[in-house]
Scaffold this active site. Sequence first.
Site, PDB file in Angstrom:
ATOM      1  CD  GLU A 117      -3.065   0.760   0.087  1.00  0.00           C
ATOM      2  OE1 GLU A 117      -3.818   1.713  -0.234  1.00  0.00           O
ATOM      3  OE2 GLU A 117      -3.141  -0.360  -0.444  1.00  0.00           O
ATOM      4  CD  GLU A 176      -0.807   7.483  -2.726  1.00  0.00           C
ATOM      5  OE1 GLU A 176      -1.174   8.118  -1.720  1.00  0.00           O
ATOM      6  OE2 GLU A 176      -1.339   6.418  -3.083  1.00  0.00           O
ATOM      7  CG  ASP A 236      -5.177   2.893   4.758  1.00  0.00           C
ATOM      8  OD1 ASP A 236      -4.226   2.635   4.016  1.00  0.00           O
ATOM      9  OD2 ASP A 236      -5.216   3.882   5.515  1.00  0.00           O
TER      10      ASP A 236
END
Length: 494
Positions: A292, A322, A476
């Site tokens: 992750e 990201e 998450d």
Amino acid sequence: MWRKALAAALLAFAVGYFYHGRPDLPEQILQYISLPNFQQSSQSQNSLEKVISAAWETLITLPTRQWSKVAVGVNACVDVVVSGVGLLQALAVDPGAGLDHEVLHSKEDLREAFIHYMGRGAAAERFFSDKEVFQRIARSAAEYPGAKLYVGGNAALIGQKLATYSDLMVLLCGPVGPKLHEMLDEQIVVPPESLQETDEFHLILEYKAGEQWGSTQAPQANRFIFSHDVSNGEMSSLETFVASLDDFDPDLVVLSGLHMMEGQGRKVWEERLKEAVSAISDIRKDIPVHLELASMTDKDYMNSIMQEVMPIVSSIGLNEQELLFLAQAGEGPHADLTAWKGIPDVGRVSDILLWILEQHGRSDPSSEADLTRIHFHTLAYHILVTVDGYWANQAAAVMAGARVASSQACGLQSVDVSKVELKAPLEFHSSHGEPREKLSLDPAQPVTVWRRGNVTFYMTPVLVCKQPLRTVGLGDAISAEGLVYSELKTQRAF
């Protein structure tokens, strides 16, 4: 009276012309265009959300073979969540111009970085170098009216989400202090070596969509995270985590926290990354590893992760910030973009995802890389992309991730269609360049699938919460849910 008749006639003519030119337009969309009363467009939009939500409930099914044990590590902390603007005002900081900082050294750096990201509605995470100043800010945050304490750190949050499945045993390794241990789900196993006397605190400054501070207005709700966290910053629990896998014998390993090392400086992260690669390489090859990712600013560090870590993991999870930074760091497709403008273009996202699997994954059957799966998430939609032959149930997995984003952002256990809205494009392309395929979203079958070579893309919309209560940990939860609904087709791949 004649005005209504004229308007209705014009709308009927426009719809007829559009349909005649596009006979493939999904019937599910046409049925929500009301000719007798064209003012009901908002009701029609609401009907789209109903159709998508109902389809999710029908189509999301658990895989045939499910994980029984998942080991998660290695970043864990206590999150202190406060109003960002409120806390900075309490610290007697005035608004001004925004400026990004790779590492925060003062309250002024914090103010500038917060404004920089608030103006973009983007999430970010930074290391605060001054321990004493950080502790003073942390005390102010904990005492701020309405401040809340939560389980924090990607690994701990993923562990908490996985622990909601009663048949799943979860091991969590990370710096677990007394407060965090008290807050963790009782189903989570923490090795004694991971327990420490004090907690690591992370400060999470949230802002709402439309919230204003000085001349800066947030285009969407999000958060800015910072900490002075040495334990997580050095990934000090990594070796303990890998050593504990022999006894625990997991089906799946989930790894996070690499981003925390960025704030330690190049000399530290270069050496520690080599040790991390060595530790990950010690994990049994038949156990898939999901990595992750999180917010980073050092292109050299991100490039090192791409070159050294990505090829030895099976799956990664990341968001639009990201993904673009990955492309910039590796000089990949669309690296000339400085930032996404609004909803990230599906074609551009698709190009970068394919490039990652081609450069650092196993899209080439002769490659020795292990990477075969990427779970991408942004506010309006998610894409799950896999190399053919390695993963099953991915349509259900990508929908499950979107469903949990829609419900959790609103603080609910299930989707309430009156509190969410569809922001994903109804039409898009498989690539930004040629050759490319024109694709559309069917609300009744809300997963659009396309292939590029031996790589398959699964895209689903998110029903975006209109008034989000909490944005922290959404990524998450999305990745965790996607993994729960994923099935490894064959162990020979790893």
